[in-house]
Design a protein around this motif. Structure first.
Motif, PDB file in Angstrom:
ATOM      1  N   HIS A 111       1.026  -1.192   0.048  1.00 58.42           N
ATOM      2  CA  HIS A 111       0.074   0.142  -0.225  1.00 58.42           C
ATOM      3  C   HIS A 111       0.716   1.171  -0.289  1.00 58.42           C
ATOM      4  O   HIS A 111       0.648   2.214  -0.662  1.00 58.42           O
TER       5      HIS A 111
ATOM      6  N   SER B 125       1.424   4.332  -2.946  1.00 56.25           N
ATOM      7  CA  SER B 125       0.951   5.285  -2.804  1.00 56.25           C
ATOM      8  C   SER B 125       2.255   6.332  -2.765  1.00 56.25           C
ATOM      9  O   SER B 125       1.603   7.023  -3.441  1.00 56.25           O
TER      10      SER B 125
ATOM     11  N   SER C 284       2.087   6.309  -6.927  1.00 52.11           N
ATOM     12  CA  SER C 284       1.598   7.416  -7.092  1.00 52.11           C
ATOM     13  C   SER C 284       1.618   9.103  -6.818  1.00 52.11           C
ATOM     14  O   SER C 284       1.247   9.807  -7.497  1.00 52.11           O
ATOM     15  N   GLU C 285       1.774   8.847  -6.059  1.00 48.19           N
ATOM     16  CA  GLU C 285       2.055  10.775  -4.944  1.00 48.19           C
ATOM     17  C   GLU C 285       2.809  11.690  -5.974  1.00 48.19           C
ATOM     18  O   GLU C 285       3.311  12.618  -7.083  1.00 48.19           O
TER      19      GLU C 285
ATOM     20  N   TRP D 202       2.141  11.599  -9.041  1.00 51.98           N
ATOM     21  CA  TRP D 202       0.831  12.952  -9.808  1.00 51.98           C
ATOM     22  C   TRP D 202       1.411  14.005  -9.551  1.00 51.98           C
ATOM     23  O   TRP D 202       1.253  14.934 -10.378  1.00 51.98           O
ATOM     24  N   ASN D 203       2.738  14.234  -9.003  1.00 51.67           N
ATOM     25  CA  ASN D 203       3.661  15.589  -8.629  1.00 51.67           C
ATOM     26  C   ASN D 203       4.055  15.672 -10.272  1.00 51.67           C
ATOM     27  O   ASN D 203       3.878  17.337 -10.264  1.00 51.67           O
TER      28      ASN D 203
ATOM     29  N   PHE E   4       1.296  17.262 -13.036  1.00 48.43           N
ATOM     30  CA  PHE E   4       1.325  18.816 -12.259  1.00 48.43           C
ATOM     31  C   PHE E   4       2.787  19.454 -12.555  1.00 48.43           C
ATOM     32  O   PHE E   4       2.245  19.785 -11.653  1.00 48.43           O
TER      33      PHE E   4
ATOM     34  N   ARG F  34       5.979  21.488 -14.565  1.00 45.82           N
ATOM     35  CA  ARG F  34       6.573  21.307 -15.970  1.00 45.82           C
ATOM     36  C   ARG F  34       7.171  20.169 -16.550  1.00 45.82           C
ATOM     37  O   ARG F  34       7.787  20.513 -17.524  1.00 45.82           O
TER      38      ARG F  34
ATOM     39  N   TYR G 154     -19.196   3.440 -33.921  1.00 48.87           N
ATOM     40  CA  TYR G 154     -19.966   3.681 -32.651  1.00 48.87           C
ATOM     41  C   TYR G 154     -20.542   4.987 -32.359  1.00 48.87           C
ATOM     42  O   TYR G 154     -22.025   4.602 -32.034  1.00 48.87           O
ATOM     43  N   PHE G 155     -19.989   6.043 -33.121  1.00 45.28           N
ATOM     44  CA  PHE G 155     -21.522   7.248 -33.119  1.00 45.28           C
ATOM     45  C   PHE G 155     -22.504   7.130 -34.834  1.00 45.28           C
ATOM     46  O   PHE G 155     -23.207   7.800 -34.466  1.00 45.28           O
TER      47      PHE G 155
END
Lengths: 485, 216
Positions: free
Chosen positions: A258, A262, A265-266, A269-270, A273, A275, A327-328
């Protein structure tokens, strides 16, 4: 609800029933006038509003004036063919509440003759790969959905249609409007038997699988259990790989899975978001999609690898695009062009890209087994990967050749599949029963395809995931490994 | 959202999965609100303008369903995460880090009111989630489920009326509309007010994006 309320409901219900009953004799009265009374101008020259029940009833009463009778027939080659539309059939038909002229759009005129037949696709869409494969684009709706057992190939437009005569050339009536249950695969056997007249494979084949989207447009179903097994093995392989990666320590964490997830993924994520994402995107385009690092090593290796990689990538993106478009808007020009194997663009693009992959594989084989340069260390893993992809493409081309051969698509259409058409010419020299061989070839191609997917997370092909990931990790940590995978 | 502005020991308030779900729900919910209100109040000028922009009511209905699937998918993932938290991580459902309402929330509320009227010198010290955030969370969580259920009834009326009386469809329609108005009012007034206009958070509470709690 109170007693008064129930009373009100009962009275309202009774009124509705009485009104309904009163409505019924009206319609049959109209039918009677048509049958017995003297015809008046407006019996024929009018346009009932067929979007109302009343309009449907009057329009159909007019058609039934002749077509409900047993003596409604025409003569073909001296033989009487019934044109009676059985009333019982109409009752079972899902189109029971539609006007005849809703589908038979061009019969209400003089001469009383249809040029187009029933226009199914004015209301219904073309259905996708999971129920009918692309070759069925040249099969008319009625050929499958009607009960009649006799179908023929119309050489004028190369379409499979309901036949107007049976196998002994006796004219038959097509006025029976009962529909067949196409979910019952037995109904497919009216075309799919050996010695059929229309060029269908001798066996009913399953649809393509969602896994086939790597190279072909495909439905969102598994198609056949072998593909399900392949997907399962693939997923187990991916999970095992992820498990293996997370066995190591993540930022100092040794034990808790876990915590490891964590922390990683942290970090992701950083980076997303920040540069850094721009330099990462640049690296993805240059090093992963355009393969700059291989180009730096050798132009030859880059060309060889790009022939395989880019062609597969483009076919994958094209298939994905087709799936979304279909599909559309399944009836749109683009969707129909992209799912039609005989469409000039689709046929040419698929043949060209397939050829690129095959050339890349051949190049690699020549490097490994004939030229044998010092830096190429041949491992069994590499040979297996080359064998699987090579066989897959080779079988694909053979399959295409046989398809063109048995369906008898004329050269001016099939010529765009420049390899498939030539192969069909070569194959035609061998006087084999290709209609019966086609199903075996299809399964062979399908099984090798399933093998390809199942093998992805295990052998050499693992580099498809590993190498980009290594590049990304290097970019993020700012460290360049000297050792290439 | 600069990763460098945090020291490694800054406490993490929201883990990555919650940040991701929030980000997706943000767009999903806005899409639902815009298309749904345009369908519900279709005679008004802004709704007509929006319909013209996206190509008619059928497209709005289609987009509404896509957004609904995405948003409700997030609710399902969130509920699954709750199970993982309880059984996988053996986490507690009560205590200072919990989203579950407790007696302390009542005390905090009393304390907070007293502070507003000048009867207390300091505002209350909240646990991880304040009583306001808990009310919002549960309003949303329950609301999403009622919207999901009534929405499904409206999406597949033929299927549901096999098991329930037909007037439930009308009921679902009414509930779906008023619950939607309630949700939009809560989100666009109370949530934005809380996350942006409170003195403690102005101009924005970024912790749901960065994951880190702001300075105490």
């Amino acid at each position: 609800m109170s007693a008064k309320g129930w009373m009100g409901t009962a009275i309202a219900g009774a009124v509705i029933i009485i009104m309904g009953l009163a409505g019924l004799p009206q319609a049959s009265a109209e039918m009677d006038t048509l049958e017995t009374g003297k015809p008046v101008c407006l019996d024929c020259h009018r346009q009932p509003n067929i979007h109302t029940n009343e309009g449907v009833l009057t329009a159909n009463a007019f058609c039934n004036g002749c077509h409900a009778k047993a003596e409604c027939r025409r003569t073909v080659d001296g033989k009487a063919v019934s044109l009676q539309v059985p009333v019982s059939a109409a009752k079972e038909n899902p189109h029971h509440y539609s006007a005849c002229i809703h589908c038979h759009t061009d019969v209400a005129r003089s001469p009383h003759k249809s040029q187009t037949g029933a226009e199914c696709r004015a209301c219904h869409s073309v259905h996708g790969e999971s129920t009918a494969h692309a070759p069925h684009l040249r099969v008319d709706c009625q050929a499958c959905h009607f009960k009649s057992k006799f179908v023929e190939l119309d050489p004028k437009d190369n379409h499979v249609k309901l036949a107007h005569s049976d196998l002994e050339s006796m004219p038959i009536s097509l006025a029976d409007h009962t529909l067949t249950d196409v979910k019952d695969l037995k109904s497919c056997e009216k075309c799919h038997f050996s010695d059929n007249r229309i060029g269908a494979p001798a066996a009913v084949l399953p649809s393509k699988s969602a896994l086939c989207i790597l190279c072909h447009n495909s439905p969102l179903s598994m198609g056949h259990p072998i593909f399900g097994v392949a997907l399962l093995i693939f997923l187990v392989g991916v999970l095992a790989t992820l498990r293996f990666w997370y066995l190591g320590s993540v930022q100092g964490e040794e034990n808790s899975l876990h915590r490891k997830i964590s922390l990683s993924s942290e970090t992701i994520w950083n980076i997303i978001f920040s540069r850094q994402i721009f330099s990462l995107l640049k690296m993805v385009v240059l090093d992963i999609i355009l393969q700059r690092r291989i180009l730096k090593e050798s132009v030859g290796r880059w060309s060889m690898h790009s022939l395989i990689f880019s062609a597969i990538l483009i076919r994958f993106l094209l298939s994905l695009f087709t799936a979304i478009i279909f599909y559309f808007h399944p009836d749109g020009d683009w969707a129909l062009a992209l799912i039609d194997k005989n469409n000039p663009f689709t046929a040419f693009a698929n043949d060209l890209l397939g050829l690129f992959i095959l050339l890349g594989i051949l190049w690699a084989v020549v490097q490994r087994f004939i030229i044998k340069p010092v830096h190429v260390a041949t491992e069994n893993q590499d040979n297996i990967a080359l064998l699987i992809i090579g066989t897959l493409i080779f079988l694909g081309f053979i399959l295409e050749g046989v398809r063109i051969l048995v369906t008898g698509i004329p050269a001016e259409i099939a010529g765009y599949s420049f390899i498939g058409y030539s192969l069909s010419k070569i194959l035609s020299v061998f006087g084999l029963s290709w209609k019966s061989i086609y199903p075996y070839l299809w399964y062979a191609h399908g099984i090798v395809g399933a093998l390809f997917v199942a093998y992805l997370p295990f052998g050499k092909m693992r580099h498809i995931f590993n190498t980009p990931l290594t590049y990304v990790l290097e970019e993020v940590s700012g460290v360049r490994n000297e050792k290439r995978i | 959202m600069q990763a460098t502005s945090f020291t490694p020991d800054t406490p993490i308030r929201f883990s990555v999965i919650h940040r991701l779900l929030h980000l997706v729900v943000m767009f999903g919910f806005t899409g639902l609100a815009v298309t749904g209100l345009s369908l519900g109040l279709s005679s008004t000028t802004p709704a007509r303008g929006f319909m013209w922009l996206i190509g008619g009511a059928s497209h709005a209905a289609m987009l509404h369903r896509y957004c609904a699937v995405v948003t409700y998918g997030c609710v399902v993932i969130h509920a699954l995460w709750f199970l993982y938290y309880k059984f996988g991580l053996a986490g507690a459902w009560t205590g200072p880090d919990s989203i579950v309402p407790s007696l302390k929330d009542l005390k905090d509320f009393k304390h907070h009111l007293a502070y507003f009227f000048g009867l207390e010198k300091t505002p209350p010290r909240f646990d991880k989630f304040s009583y306001m955030e808990k009310i919002e969370y549960w309003a949303l969580f329950i609301g999403m489920n009622t919207m999901g259920i009534t929405g499904l009834v409206l999406w597949y009326p033929e299927c549901f009326t096999r098991y329930i009386p037909g007037f439930f469809v009308n009921l679902a329609q009414t509930l779906h509309f008023y619950e939607a108005v309630l949700a939009v009012v809560v989100k666009f007034f109370i949530h934005i007010g809380m996350a942006h206009f409170r003195p403690e958070t102005y101009p924005a509470d970024t912790s749901i994006f960065t994951g880190r709690s702001h300075k105490k």
